[in-house]
Design an enzyme around this catalytic site. Structure first.
Site, PDB file in Angstrom:
ATOM      1  N   HIS A   1       2.797  37.312 -28.078  1.00  0.00           N
ATOM      2  CA  HIS A   1       2.743  37.301 -26.623  1.00  0.00           C
ATOM      3  C   HIS A   1       3.502  38.510 -26.085  1.00  0.00           C
ATOM      4  O   HIS A   1       4.692  38.668 -26.359  1.00  0.00           O
ATOM      5  CB  HIS A   1       3.348  36.015 -26.067  1.00  0.00           C
TER       6      HIS A   1
ATOM      7  N   ALA B   1       6.861  29.586 -26.382  1.00  0.00           N
ATOM      8  CA  ALA B   1       6.706  30.606 -27.424  1.00  0.00           C
ATOM      9  C   ALA B   1       6.812  32.025 -26.893  1.00  0.00           C
ATOM     10  O   ALA B   1       6.340  32.971 -27.524  1.00  0.00           O
ATOM     11  CB  ALA B   1       5.368  30.421 -28.128  1.00  0.00           C
TER      12      ALA B   1
ATOM     13  N   ASN C   1      -0.160  27.764 -23.159  1.00  0.00           N
ATOM     14  CA  ASN C   1       0.911  27.216 -22.322  1.00  0.00           C
ATOM     15  C   ASN C   1       1.843  28.310 -21.804  1.00  0.00           C
ATOM     16  O   ASN C   1       2.402  28.197 -20.711  1.00  0.00           O
ATOM     17  CB  ASN C   1       1.733  26.209 -23.129  1.00  0.00           C
TER      18      ASN C   1
END
Length: 270
Positions: free
Chosen positions: A221, A122, A191
């Site tokens: 992110h 992601a 992750n």
């Protein structure tokens, strides 16, 4: 052309999507042959929905009989899969990249015939970080922003509700530390910190912050990298997966793109 026999370990939200992608996008190259899932009713429901003839198998059987393996379960299972399948020369796609923390790089060098694919997940910019690493040591930082419900149940909170840690609607930094610590505290939520660590300066040196606030609906992110090459700053604003709010939709799409890169002759990107 003989089709690659694929074994799927874990058929939750991501595993189910990847099983369907094999059938929809890559049937020319591969077929789903085995599923390893402790919730056998869930696996049977998936096979019925797909009209698939894949067999239910245990962990060791799935490894033995499959040509290619897809892990979409937990970091512990990923570690176990790597330790058993890599010495057999198997190739695999690992979604729970935190499982690589427990495996020494020397282990992989002993078995060059095997390959382990780790999707970018992601976060964007991984190709750039891989290239930047060739210039020398890097300073790498990840700032993650997630809605409270996407973080619920993480071991880091030791049973406490995330909502109880918030004050009003102001953003709160819930975690600040290394990627290694982040993966231990948030094994199913962060992750991206591990894939960034693998691409950049390692889990002990990659800095991570995790923020949340009431009213946030997206997983964001922000990657910051500095080195002799220059500077990278990029931000990804992810829509949650329609199947699981704790997973970003882009993480699923990234895994499908990784499979495409594996099966197709022309491979785009670093």
């Amino acid at each position: 052309m003989k089709k690659v026999q694929v074994g799927l370990i874990g058929c939750g939200a991501i595993g189910a999507r990847l099983a369907q992608a094999l059938q929809t996008h890559f049937s020319e190259f591969a077929r789903l042959a085995y599923i390893c899932e402790h919730r056998t009713d869930k696996a049977r429901d998936l096979l019925k929905k797909m009209h698939s003839r894949a067999e239910l198998a245990d962990f060791d059987e799935t490894i033995e009989y499959s040509d290619f393996l897809i892990e979409a379960a937990t970091p512990d299972l990923a570690t176990n899969l790597i330790s058993k399948a890599v010495p057999l020369g198997k190739s695999m796609l690992i979604m729970s990249v935190g499982g690589l923390l427990a495996v020494s790089p020397r282990f992989f060098r002993k078995y060059p015939e095997s390959s382990v694919l780790c999707p970018s997940g992601a976060v964007v910019g991984i190709d750039g970080v891989l290239a930047a690493r060739e210039s020398g040591p890097l300073k790498v930082k990840l700032i993650t922003r997630k809605p409270p419900e996407a973080l619920e149940g993480a071991p880091y909170f030791k049973g406490k509700k995330v909502a109880g840690l918030l004050k009003g609607r102001s953003p709160v930094c819930l975690f600040r530390g290394t990627a290694e610590q982040a993966v231990a505290g948030f094994p199913k939520n962060i992750n991206v910190s591990m894939i960034l660590s693998l691409a950049g300066s390692g889990a002990k040196k990659t800095k991570v912050e995790i923020w949340t606030a009431r009213g946030w609906s997206r997983n964001e992110h922000e990657v910051q990298v500095e080195g002799k090459f220059g500077k990278i700053e990029c931000r990804t604003s992810n829509v949650p997966s329609p199947d699981n709010p704790k997973t970003s939709y882009l993480a699923v799409l990234s895994a499908i793109a990784c499979l495409r890169k594996y099966f197709y002759s022309v491979k785009i990107g670093t």
